[in-house]
Design an enzyme around this catalytic site. Structure first.
Site, mmCIF file in Angstrom:
data_model
loop_
_atom_site.group_PDB
_atom_site.id
_atom_site.type_symbol
_atom_site.label_atom_id
_atom_site.label_comp_id
_atom_site.label_asym_id
_atom_site.label_seq_id
_atom_site.Cartn_x
_atom_site.Cartn_y
_atom_site.Cartn_z
ATOM 1 N N TYR A 121 23.932 -33.423 59.385
ATOM 2 C CA TYR A 121 23.025 -32.414 58.824
ATOM 3 C C TYR A 121 21.853 -33.080 58.088
ATOM 4 O O TYR A 121 20.712 -33.013 58.515
ATOM 5 C CB TYR A 121 23.753 -31.508 57.833
ATOM 6 C CG TYR A 121 24.882 -30.643 58.387
ATOM 7 C CD1 TYR A 121 25.024 -30.386 59.745
ATOM 8 C CD2 TYR A 121 25.795 -30.057 57.503
ATOM 9 C CE1 TYR A 121 26.059 -29.564 60.218
ATOM 10 C CE2 TYR A 121 26.816 -29.233 57.967
ATOM 11 C CZ TYR A 121 26.951 -29.009 59.322
ATOM 12 O OH TYR A 121 27.969 -28.202 59.768
ATOM 13 N N SER A 122 22.183 -33.695 56.930
ATOM 14 C CA SER A 122 21.134 -34.218 56.046
ATOM 15 C C SER A 122 20.327 -35.323 56.684
ATOM 16 O O SER A 122 20.833 -36.084 57.511
ATOM 17 C CB SER A 122 21.757 -34.791 54.769
ATOM 18 O OG SER A 122 22.372 -33.787 54.027
ATOM 19 N N SER A 154 30.095 -38.838 56.557
ATOM 20 C CA SER A 154 31.420 -39.447 56.401
ATOM 21 C C SER A 154 32.067 -39.603 57.766
ATOM 22 O O SER A 154 31.849 -38.765 58.643
ATOM 23 C CB SER A 154 32.324 -38.555 55.545
ATOM 24 O OG SER A 154 31.735 -38.305 54.317
ATOM 25 N N GLU A 237 33.124 -24.374 55.603
ATOM 26 C CA GLU A 237 33.292 -25.573 54.784
ATOM 27 C C GLU A 237 33.569 -25.198 53.327
ATOM 28 O O GLU A 237 34.472 -25.711 52.688
ATOM 29 C CB GLU A 237 32.018 -26.425 54.878
ATOM 30 C CG GLU A 237 32.201 -27.868 54.450
ATOM 31 C CD GLU A 237 30.929 -28.674 54.711
ATOM 32 O OE1 GLU A 237 30.810 -29.745 54.131
ATOM 33 O OE2 GLU A 237 30.051 -28.205 55.467
#
Lengths: 397, 372, 397, 372
Positions: A121-122, A154, A237
Site C-alpha cells: 500500500y504505502s 512486512s 484489517e
C-alpha cells in the site's frame, strides 16, 4: 452434515457436531510445520475454517452467533484454524472482490495457510495521503506491467503475493484512478530490501517494482475501483487488529504486579513523590483505555455505534510515549545504556522509539485526530485542494 | 577565565563551523559512531589545532584561555553536527576540573598535553547511581606511603575507554579528593554500550590502583561542581545548537513534503508544532547563552542560570527531537534518517551530569537562597 | 530654537536645551487634571511632545537617538509628555494617514491629551478574522452613515472618537472593501454598553452603532484602503504595547523575592517536592521569556530582524496559564474561595481567568502560531477560501 | 447498598433529566447562584419527591435504597446542568456518613428527614487546611455529663450555611468520633465566598457547642472515608457529565462559528483539540462509571477505582472547560457565556475532598498494596 438445510441446526446440535469432530480429529499441539499444514487442510476440508461463508467456498452459512460456538469449541481444546471468516484478511478480501479464476486458485491455499501474503500500500511519497500513490500498472494484453516503490511491507521476502494498490488512470481524480491487485511477488521485477527502523530492527521492507508482471485475473474489483476494494480490506484489517503495540523487548521480567511499580521498586525510587505521581498518571491512562475499550465493546453488543473505538489508537499512542518517558525518569542515568546487560534501559529506550510505530504507523496521531473530529464529532473537513482534479495535475513531493 | 573579543569569538566559531561542515557530516557521524573509539583521531587533531580542545585552558598551559561564552558557541556547532569526540570529557570536564583545583604542579604537568590533544583525559565522578553528587562516589582512596591507592568503582565515565588520563573523585579519610590515575595496573576499564551511539561511556573498577592526589585550594567537591557547571553549560550549548538544527531540517521537510496536494507545513497540526518548537529552540538558546555569560562574569546568579539552562535546554532538545520524528512521519522511523540520532543524543544529554528534575530542584534552592 | 537648521545640533547642546527648559518649566509632580492638561499644552507648545516629527506638526525632526536624549531628560525629572511620536497611537495614525482638515483639528488636542479615543475594530462575528467585519459605512453627501456592532472596546464611554474600520464596498474581496474612520462617539447613534468579563470586571464595552454620522473628512487613507491604514495603526500599537498582561489583582503583597516561592512558603508547602518542580518550571518559563525578550532587543539594535519578538505573546500566554495552575496547586482547597478576605485565592482565580485575555485577546494563541509558522518559519499558508471572492458571497456565521 | 434494575435506573435518570431540563436551565443557575441560600427550595422539593435526595438511603429510613451506580448517573445530569443544590452535602455526604457509622438510633432519627428533603444535613470533616484527612480535623469533643460539647473550627463545610443538621468529625480523648450538632448556641456559621458561585461553603466555629455523639461500629474515620468515597464517586459523575456537556456545546459552536469563510471546527487547531477532549471526556465517563460499579459491587479494587476516578475526572473536567474557553475565543471571555461557570465548577470539584495529586498518591499506594 450441516449443509443439509432441511434439518434445522440448533446451537446444541452444532456444538455436539464440532465436539465430535474435534474428538475424532484433534490430537493435541501441532509440533511441526508439516503437522500444522496437515491440520489446516483437514479443518478446511471439514468446512470449519470459514463457517460463516457460503458452502460454495468451504463454508456453512452459519450465523455469527453459531460461528462463535464453533470458535469456542476449537479454543477449548486449543485447536487453530477456525474463524478465518473473521480473521483471514487475505481470504476475506479475495472472496469479496476477486475474480472467479483467482478465487478458485487461491481461496483454499489461503485458508490452509499455504500462501504467504504481504501488503503493498504505502509509498515513500504516499503515507498519510495513501490515495496519492504513484506506483503504476499499465495494461498490456492479458496482464498488467507494474512499476513503482512500496514501503513498510512486512513479510515481503517470504510472500507469494502482495495486495497491491497501483494507479491505472492518471487523468481522473486521485481516488478514482486506483486499482487493486494480487501481485505475484516471486518474479524478477520485484526486489525486496529490508528497511532498518530507528529501533535497529528490520521488521519491514522496501519493495522496488520494475516492469513486474501481474495477470489481469489478479485484479480485484473493477479497474479504477481499487480505492473501494482497499476500504474493504482495511475494514477487515481493523476488525482483526488488536492493540498492535509491543511492550518492552528485553524479555527480562520485572516481577509481578504493575510493571512501573516493579521497575521503580527495583530502581530504588518508588518512594520518590515525583515518580509516584508520574506512575499514577501512566497507570491511570492505561486503565482508562482498558475501561474505554470495555465500554466500546459493551456498546457494540447493544448495537449502538461507539465513539470509543476510534479513540483507542490515539490513547495508545499517548500511553506508549508517556510510559517510555516515565521509565526514563525512573531509570535516570541508567537510561543512557542499552544492550542485554541493561534490560531496563533497553526497554525504556526501545519503547521510546517504538512508540512512534503507533503514533505514526497506520495513520499518524494527526490524521487520527482528523478522523475523530470529522467522523465522530461531525466537524467539517478542511478544503481539499486535490480532490476533484486529474491526478496528473496534483502537486506531489 | 578569560574571554575573547566579539570578533575573535566569531572567527573562532566560524573555524569550528567550517571544520565540522567539512569533516563532521552525517556520513562521518555514522561512520565514526560505529568505531570502538567513537571519535576520529584526525578530526580530533584538527580540533586541537584550531584551539577548540584547549579552549578553556590558560595560555600558560598551552590553551586559548577563553571561557564559557566561547565554549557555549562552539558547543552549539558541535550539537548541530552531532560531533563524536571526547571534547566534553577532555577539554571541558577534565581541563575544567584541573583548573578549578588549582594545583599548579598538576596543571603544568597535565594541561599542555590536554590542550594540544595529544592526551585525552576524563573525569570519573560518580558511581553506579549516576547522580553526580558526592554521596554517589563509590571510590575510596587510601594512603600508601607518599602515594595513594584507589579501590572501588566509577561509572558513566564519559570516554573512559579512550582516556589516557583519569581524574577520579574518591573518598579518603580526610574527605573527598581528586586523584590522577593512569589506566594501567589495578584499573579495569569496561566500555558500556550506549543508546546514544555517538557517546562513549565506561565503567571503571579500581583495585589498589596507584594514584596521585591532586592538591586543592578548596573543598574538592566545590572544584568538581565548578567543572560540572562548565560541562553543563557546554551541554546546554550543544542542546541549543542541536535543537535548532533539528528544527531547521524539520521545517524544511514540512515545506517540501506534499500530502493531499499541499505541503504538510501548511496544515495547522504541523505548523503549530513548529511554532511551539521555535519557542523551545529560542528559549534554549537564550538559556544556554545566558548561563555562559553569567558564569563568565562570575555573576551572583550564575549558579541559578546554569541550573535553568540545564533543565530548560535538556527538555527542549528532547522535545524538539521527539516532535521532529512525529512531524516527519514514516521517513523518520527509519534508521537512515538522522532524526533518531539527534533524539538519542538529546536523551543522553538530558541525563549527563544530572537529570532535569534534579536541576529544577536545585534551581528552586537557588531562588530561595537569592531572596532569603 | 532647534528648527534653526543652520546650527548643527549636537547631542550635548540638545541635552542642555532640554535641561534648561525643564529647569525653567517643570515644577514637580502634577496633582490635578488641570495641572496635567496645562503641562501637556506647554510641552506641545515647546515642541517637546513629538520631537521626531516635522516642525509643521509641532515636531523638531530629530533623529531617534536624539529624541531618546529628550526622553531621558524628561524621565530624569519625572516629567511626562514627550516621546509621543513613539507612544501616541492615535496621533501617529492621524499624522500618517489623516486628511489635512482632520489633522488640523485634532493633532494638537490629541497630543495635549484633551481628546478621548477608543478602538472600534473587533465585532462579534469578526474576531480572529478581523477582515470579516460587517459594520457598514455608506456615503451620503459629505458624510458617511455607519451601522453595525463593535466589541472589546476599552474607554468607549469616555471617548470622543473611535478609530473605526467599516465596510464601504461589499462587491470586492474582503480586505479591499474596508475603510478607516475617526468616528465621533458623542452622538445619538452610538450606544456604549459595558461588557462584563469572566473575571467579573467590565473593562470593555460593546458599542452599538445605528445610523451614526461620520464626516467624510474623518476618513483616513483612501476609501477602500482601510485595511492598510489598520496595519499602520496596529504596528504603532504593537511597538508600544508592553507585556500587557496583568499580575495578581488582590494588591496584597506576597513579600519580597519570587512570588511563587513566597506563596508556597506562606502556604506551608515550599518543601513539597512536587510544588518545587512546578515552581521551577514556571519561574523558568518567565526567566526564559525575559531572556528571549532581551535577546530580541539586542538583535533589533544590531539591525537584524528577530524571530523572538513574535514568540513573546505566545510565551506569555503559556506563562500566565501555567502560573495560575501552579498557584492553584499551591493553595489546594484554599483556591475554592474568593473575595478580599482571601487574597491568595483571589489572585489564583483571577489569573486563571484573566490568562485568556492574553491567550485569546489580540489574536488567539492559534492565530499566533499561524503567524509564527508562516511569517517567521516561512511555512506555507492554508488554502484561503474567502480571499478572492466578493465579500457579499463570503460565508459568515 | 442496593441497586436498581437497569430499567428502573434509566427511568429514574430520565426523571432527573426532565426535572433539570425544565427547572435547571442556565437562567435558573444564574438566578439561584446569586441567592444567599444557593439553591432553589422548590427544585429541592421536587428532587426529593422523585427520590434523588434520598437515593442512597435505605427504604427502612424513607429512601430509595439505591447505590453508587444510580448516584453516578444522577450526578452526570447534575454536572451537565450545573445544578445548584445541597444534594452532595445532604443526600450523599451526610446520608452516607450516617449509614456508614451504622448507629440505628441516629439513623432512624435523622435519615427520614434527610431523605424527604425536609432537613438539609452536611458533614464538617476538615479544618482550615482543607485536606479531608484525620490530621486536619480541628474540632475537639469533650464529655459533659451524658452529653458532649465541641470546641474548635471546621472549614470548607459544603452548604454549611443552609444546613439544619451538622455531622462533625472531632477528636476526643477516646479518638476521633462523629457528632450530631444543630446550628444553635455555641455554633457560629460563617459563609465563605466561593469562586464557584454555584457552590456554598462555610466555616464553622464551635464554642462549647452541645453535641450528641453518634455511635460507630468501626473506627469513625473509616466511616468518614466511606462517605467521602461516595462523595468522590458523585463528584466524578458530575465531572464526567459536566465535561461531556461542555464538549458538546463547544463542538456545536465550532461547527457554526465561521471565520475566514469556513467553520472554525474545520481548522486542525480546533478539530484536534476537540478530538483530544473527546478522549478526556470518554475516559472520565469510563472512570466515573467504573468507580461506581466497583463500589457498588464491593470489589477489592473499589478504592483504587475511586482514586483513579477522583484524579482522572477532576483533571478531565478542568481541561475540557479550560480548552473550551480557548476554543470559543472572545465570546467565552464574557460573563454571559456559560463556559466560565463550568470552569468554576470544575475547579471547585477538583479540590473538594482532596486535590488530584493527593488522589494520585493514594492510587499508587493502592497499586502497591494490590500487588504486594
Amino acid at each position: 452434515m450441516a449443509d443439509d438445510a432441511a434439518l434445522p441446526l440448533t446451537d446444541e446440535s452444532l456444538r455436539e457436531e464440532v465436539r465430535a469432530w474435534l474428538a475424532a480429529n484433534w490430537t493435541g499441539p501441532l509440533q511441526t510445520d508439516a503437522e500444522r499444514k496437515a491440520w489446516m487442510a483437514k479443518v478446511v476440508e471439514a468446512r470449519w475454517a470459514v463457517p460463516r461463508w457460503p458452502s460454495e467456498w468451504m463454508g456453512r452459512s452459519l450465523s455469527d452467533a453459531q460461528a462463535r460456538i464453533v470458535e469456542r469449541e476449537f479454543a477449548a481444546v486449543g485447536a487453530p484454524g477456525t474463524g478465518q471468516d473473521r480473521t483471514n484478511l487475505w481470504a476475506n478480501t479475495l472472496l469479496a472482490r476477486g475474480t472467479p479464476a483467482l478465487k478458485e486458485k487461491l481461496i483454499v491455499p489461503l485458508l490452509c495457510g499455504e500462501v504467504g501474503m504481504c501488503l503493498l500500500y504505502s509509498e515513500p511519497g504516499a503515507g498519510s495521503d495513501l490515495a496519492g500513490i504513484r506506483t503504476r500498472a499499465d495494461r498490456q494484453g492479458d496482464h498488467f506491467i507494474v512499476n513503482g516503490q512500496k514501503v513498510w511491507t512486512s513479510y515481503a521476502a517470504s510472500a507469494d503475493y502482495g495486495m497491491l494498490i497501483a494507479r491505472t488512470d492518471w487523468d481522473v481524480p486521485k481516488h478514482r484512478g486506483i486499482s487493486f491487485f494480487f501481485l505475484p511477488m516471486k518474479q524478477p521485477g520485484v526486489e525486496v530490501r529490508p528497511l532498518r527502523q530507528i529501533t535497529g530492527e528490520s521488521q519491514f521492507n522496501e519493495v522496488f517494482i520494475t516492469d513486474a508482471v501481474c495477470p489481469a485475473e489478479n485484479l480485484l474489483g473493477e479497474l479504477g475501483q481499487g480505492w473501494g476494494v482497499l476500504q474493504t480490506a482495511l475494514a477487515y484489517e481493523r476488525s482483526v487488529m488488536g492493540e498492535g503495540a509491543r511492550g518492552p523487548r528485553s524479555g527480562v521480567s520485572e516481577g509481578p504486579g504493575e510493571p512501573l511499580i516493579a521497575l521503580a521498586r527495583e530502581a530504588g525510587v518508588l518512594s520518590d513523590p515525583l515518580i509516584r505521581q508520574e506512575i499514577a498518571r501512566v497507570v491511570g491512562l492505561k486503565k482508562l483505555n482498558a475501561l474505554n475499550t470495555a465500554r466500546a465493546k459493551a456498546d457494540l453488543k447493544q448495537g449502538t455505534s461507539s465513539a470509543l473505538m476510534s479513540l483507542g489508537k490515539l490513547a495508545m499512542s499517548r500511553i506508549l510515549h508517556e510510559e517510555a518517558r516515565v521509565r526514563t525518569l525512573i531509570l535516570g542515568a541508567g537510561s543512557l545504556l542499552e544492550g542485554p546487560d541493561h534490560p531496563r534501559a533497553e526497554d525504556a529506550n526501545f519503547l521510546t522509539l517504538n512508540a512512534y510505530f503507533t503514533s505514526i504507523g497506520g495513520g499518524t496521531d494527526q490524521i487520527q485526530r482528523n478522523i475523530i473530529g470529522e467522523r465522530v464529532l461531525g466537524l467539517p473537513k478542511e478544503p481539499e485542494v486535490d480532490r476533484d482534479i486529474p491526478f496528473r495535475e496534483v502537486r506531489t513531493s | 577565565m578569560g574571554t575573547l573579543t566579539a570578533q575573535e569569538r566569531l572567527a573562532f566559531q566560524d573555524s569550528v563551523r567550517r571544520l565540522l561542515a567539512d569533516r563532521g557530516t552525517e556520513a562521518d557521524v555514522r561512520r565514526v559512531m560505529e568505531t570502538d573509539a567513537g571519535y576520529d583521531p584526525e578530526v580530533w587533531k584538527a580540533l586541537a589545532e584550531i584551539g577548540a580542545v584547549g579552549l578553556l585552558i590558560d595560555p600558560e598551559f598551552g590553551g586559548a584561555g577563553a571561557g564559557p561564552l566561547e565554549l557555549e558557541l562552539v558547543m552549539e556547532e558541535v550539537g548541530a553536527a552531532l560531533l563524536c569526540s571526547p571534547l566534553l570529557s577532555s577539554g571541558v570536564l577534565a581541563a575544567g576540573l584541573l583548573q578549578a583545583l588549582g594545583d599548579r604542579d598538576a596543571s603544568s604537568r597535565l594541561l599542555p598535553a590536554i590542550a594540544d590533544g595529544s592526551k585525552i583525559a576524563t573525569a570519573a565522578l560518580t558511581g553506579s547511581r549516576g547522580t553526580w553528587t558526592p554521596d554517589a562516589v563509590a571510590v575510596r582512596g587510601r594512603a600508601d606511603g607518599e602515594a595513594w591507592r584507589l579501590d572501588g568503582q566509577a561509572s558513566y565515565v564519559t570516554h573512559g575507554q579512550v582516556a589516557d588520563l583519569l581524574l577520579v573523585a574518591a573518598d579518603t579519610p580526610e574527605g573527598l579528593a581528586v586523584f590522577e590515575v593512569e589506566p594501567a595496573a589495578g584499573v579495569a576499564v569496561k566500555a558500556l554500550p550506549t543508546f546514544d551511539h555517538t557517546l562513549r561511556l565506561a565503567e571503571i573498577a579500581f583495585d589498589g590502583a596507584p594514584a596521585r592526589r591532586i592538591a586543592s585550594q578548596r573543598p574538592a567537591w566545590e572544584a568538581v561542581e565548578e567543572a560540572l557547571d562548565l560541562a553543563r553549560v557546554a551541554l546546554a550549548g550543544e542542546q541549543a545548537g542541536g535543537g535548532r538544527h533539528v528544527l531547521e531540517f524539520t521545517v524544511d521537510y514540512a515545506k517540501s513534503r506534499i500530502q493531499f496536494g499541499r505541503a504538510i507545513g501548511s496544515y495547522q497540526a504541523i505548523k503549530h508544532m513548529a511554532a511551539d518548537l521555535l519557542l523551545e529552540s529560542e528559549s534554549a538558546t537564550s538559556a544556554a547563552r545566558h548561563a555562559a555569560a553569567q558564569l563568565a562574569a562570575g555573576a551572583p546568579d550564575a549558579k541559578a542560570a546554569v541550573e535553568l539552562a540545564a533543565f530548560a535546554c535538556a527538555d527542549a532538545f528532547v522535545k524538539i527531537c521527539a516532535d521532529a520524528i512525529q512531524m516527519h512521519g514514516g521517513i523518520a522511523f527509519t534508521w537512515k534518517h538522522p532524526a533518531h540520532l539527534y533524539l538519542r543524543r538529546a536523551r543522553a544529554d538530558a541525563q549527563l551530569f544530572g537529570a532535569p528534575s534534579f536541576h529544577r530542584e536545585r534551581y528552586v534552592a537557588e531562588l530561595e537562597a537569592a531572596h532569603g
